[in-house]
Enzyme design. Structure first.
Site, mmCIF file in Angstrom:
data_model
loop_
_atom_site.group_PDB
_atom_site.id
_atom_site.type_symbol
_atom_site.label_atom_id
_atom_site.label_comp_id
_atom_site.label_asym_id
_atom_site.label_seq_id
_atom_site.Cartn_x
_atom_site.Cartn_y
_atom_site.Cartn_z
ATOM 1 N N ALA A 192 0.796 -6.846 4.866
ATOM 2 C CA ALA A 192 0.215 -7.476 3.672
ATOM 3 C C ALA A 192 0.408 -8.991 3.719
ATOM 4 O O ALA A 192 -0.513 -9.764 3.414
ATOM 5 C CB ALA A 192 0.850 -6.892 2.410
ATOM 6 N N LYS A 245 0.846 -1.199 0.000
ATOM 7 C CA LYS A 245 0.000 0.000 0.000
ATOM 8 C C LYS A 245 0.872 1.235 0.000
ATOM 9 O O LYS A 245 2.061 1.202 0.365
ATOM 10 C CB LYS A 245 -0.948 0.011 1.201
ATOM 11 C CG LYS A 245 -0.253 0.059 2.588
ATOM 12 C CD LYS A 245 0.171 1.431 3.061
ATOM 13 C CE LYS A 245 0.908 1.393 4.386
ATOM 14 N NZ LYS A 245 1.635 2.638 4.703
ATOM 15 N N GLN A 289 10.972 -1.856 6.050
ATOM 16 C CA GLN A 289 11.185 -0.475 6.539
ATOM 17 C C GLN A 289 11.046 0.536 5.399
ATOM 18 O O GLN A 289 11.867 1.428 5.214
ATOM 19 C CB GLN A 289 12.546 -0.340 7.222
ATOM 20 C CG GLN A 289 12.619 -1.103 8.536
ATOM 21 C CD GLN A 289 13.784 -0.655 9.407
ATOM 22 O OE1 GLN A 289 14.834 -0.229 8.928
ATOM 23 N NE2 GLN A 289 13.607 -0.719 10.715
ATOM 24 N N PRO A 343 9.987 -4.203 -0.114
ATOM 25 C CA PRO A 343 11.112 -4.031 0.814
ATOM 26 C C PRO A 343 10.645 -3.753 2.238
ATOM 27 O O PRO A 343 9.521 -3.291 2.456
ATOM 28 C CB PRO A 343 11.855 -2.811 0.236
ATOM 29 C CG PRO A 343 10.815 -2.051 -0.522
ATOM 30 C CD PRO A 343 9.845 -3.069 -1.045
ATOM 31 N N ASP A 361 -2.252 -2.216 10.452
ATOM 32 C CA ASP A 361 -2.453 -2.122 8.996
ATOM 33 C C ASP A 361 -3.073 -3.378 8.392
ATOM 34 O O ASP A 361 -3.457 -3.383 7.220
ATOM 35 C CB ASP A 361 -1.117 -1.851 8.280
ATOM 36 C CG ASP A 361 -0.679 -0.398 8.372
ATOM 37 O OD1 ASP A 361 -1.521 0.456 8.716
ATOM 38 O OD2 ASP A 361 0.496 -0.110 8.093
ATOM 39 N N LEU A 369 5.497 0.601 3.166
ATOM 40 C CA LEU A 369 4.619 -0.011 2.161
ATOM 41 C C LEU A 369 3.787 -1.166 2.729
ATOM 42 O O LEU A 369 3.086 -1.852 1.979
ATOM 43 C CB LEU A 369 5.453 -0.511 0.968
ATOM 44 C CG LEU A 369 6.264 0.554 0.211
ATOM 45 C CD1 LEU A 369 7.148 -0.114 -0.847
ATOM 46 C CD2 LEU A 369 5.344 1.584 -0.444
ATOM 47 N N ALA A 370 3.862 -1.383 4.036
ATOM 48 C CA ALA A 370 3.062 -2.410 4.743
ATOM 49 C C ALA A 370 3.346 -3.828 4.269
ATOM 50 O O ALA A 370 2.449 -4.668 4.230
ATOM 51 C CB ALA A 370 1.559 -2.107 4.641
ATOM 52 N N GLY A 371 4.605 -4.108 3.933
ATOM 53 C CA GLY A 371 4.959 -5.448 3.464
ATOM 54 C C GLY A 371 4.638 -6.545 4.464
ATOM 55 O O GLY A 371 4.050 -7.565 4.108
ATOM 56 N N GLY A 372 4.981 -6.327 5.719
ATOM 57 C CA GLY A 372 4.709 -7.326 6.760
ATOM 58 C C GLY A 372 3.215 -7.509 6.988
ATOM 59 O O GLY A 372 2.726 -8.644 7.089
#
Length: 285
Positions: free
Chosen positions: A101, A8, A93, A91, A133, A96-99
């Site tokens: 997501a 995101k 930190q 990536p 998130d 982009l809310a990778g974790g």
């Protein structure tokens, strides 16, 4: 089973106030984007096993995917375990809310694999117990978001835009960004103006209301954020903003030539450079 975990961006992020519980009340416009991690998940006899193509992603109980899988095992009395392989494109930190997501994707996958028949509301409530998130990442729909991230007001109008994502090597700790934020110096913009712009298909209003309260403390930690924003605007992007607590910056445009020109300009100069766009999915919620 294979599932995509979409990243995101925050088109707007205003830290409204610090709460008595130590968290912050936020107002945000959050949009899912086409950049995603790929997650492969299968049922196994017992336990939780996580593997990844990334060497920096923890594969034990520190991982959000592990936390949601454990919570679902305990909450629903699941006798079997899961084996997860995550192919990381988002990536860490980066804002982009990778974790989150990835965590949301595991909830949705386990819901199907174990025939739990949970609604989106139930999956979002479950995810909220692990991360603020995750509820947004369950729905993957552009939204005006309040509270710590749990109050979602969906924007039904699609918003079309290309994004160029550029992240310096150094990331930003979300916790540190919030703890170093001086709320007395913040200029607050009303995120509802952008919400109205999206709903009325007024692209310029969206551009005029790009804002992020967390940019100031994050730029102090990673000065390249400011440089990337400046370069994006010089290249012709309509706007540029840091997403979340950073350190990823996105340039926004509706011109594919500018997107491609920006990609060529940045790709050999920074750690992570990707072309993306706002995700507008016809999701049957």
């Amino acid at each position: 089973m294979k599932i995509r975990a979409y990243a995101k961006v925050n088109l707007a992020l205003d830290v409204v106030r610090k709460r008595e519980d130590g968290y912050h009340d936020l107002e945000m416009i959050m949009a899912p984007i086409t950049l995603h991690d790929l997650i492969y998940i299968n049922v196994i006899d017992e336990g939780i096993e996580i593997e990844s193509n990334s060497k920096i992603v923890p594969t034990d109980q520190r991982n959000i995917m592990y936390k949601v899988a454990k919570l679902m095992q305990e909450r629903y009395g699941l006798k079997k375990g899961v084996k997860i392989f995550v192919y990381k494109h988002i990536p860490t930190q980066a804002g982009l809310a990778g974790g989150s997501a990835d965590g949301a994707a595991v909830i949705k996958a386990m819901n199907k694999l174990f025939h739990l028949n949970l609604s989106y509301e139930e999956m979002a409530a479950l995810g909220k117990e692990i991360g603020a998130d995750i509820p947004f990442c369950i729905y993957e729909k552009t939204a005006f978001v309040e509270g710590v991230g749990e109050k979602l007001h969906f924007i039904e109008e699609p918003f079309e835009a290309y994004l160029l994502l550029v992240k310096p090597k150094k990331g930003v700790s979300t916790k540190k960004a919030f703890t170093t934020l001086d709320l007395s110096k913040v200029i607050h913009q009303d995120c509802r103006a952008m919400k109205k712009g999206i709903e009325e298909k007024d692209y310029q209003t969206v551009i005029d209301n790009l804002q992020n309260t967390l940019e100031l403390p994050s730029i102090k930690m990673v000065p390249q954020i400011k440089e990337i924003k400046k370069e994006m605007k010089e290249l012709g992007f309509d706007g540029a903003l840091m997403s979340g607590s950073g350190s990823c910056v996105f340039g926004i445009t509706r011109d594919q030539e500018i997107l491609n020109k920006g990609y060529e300009f940045f790709r050999k100069r920074y750690f992570f450079v990707r072309k993306s766009k706002i995700l507008n999915k016809e999701e049957n919620l």
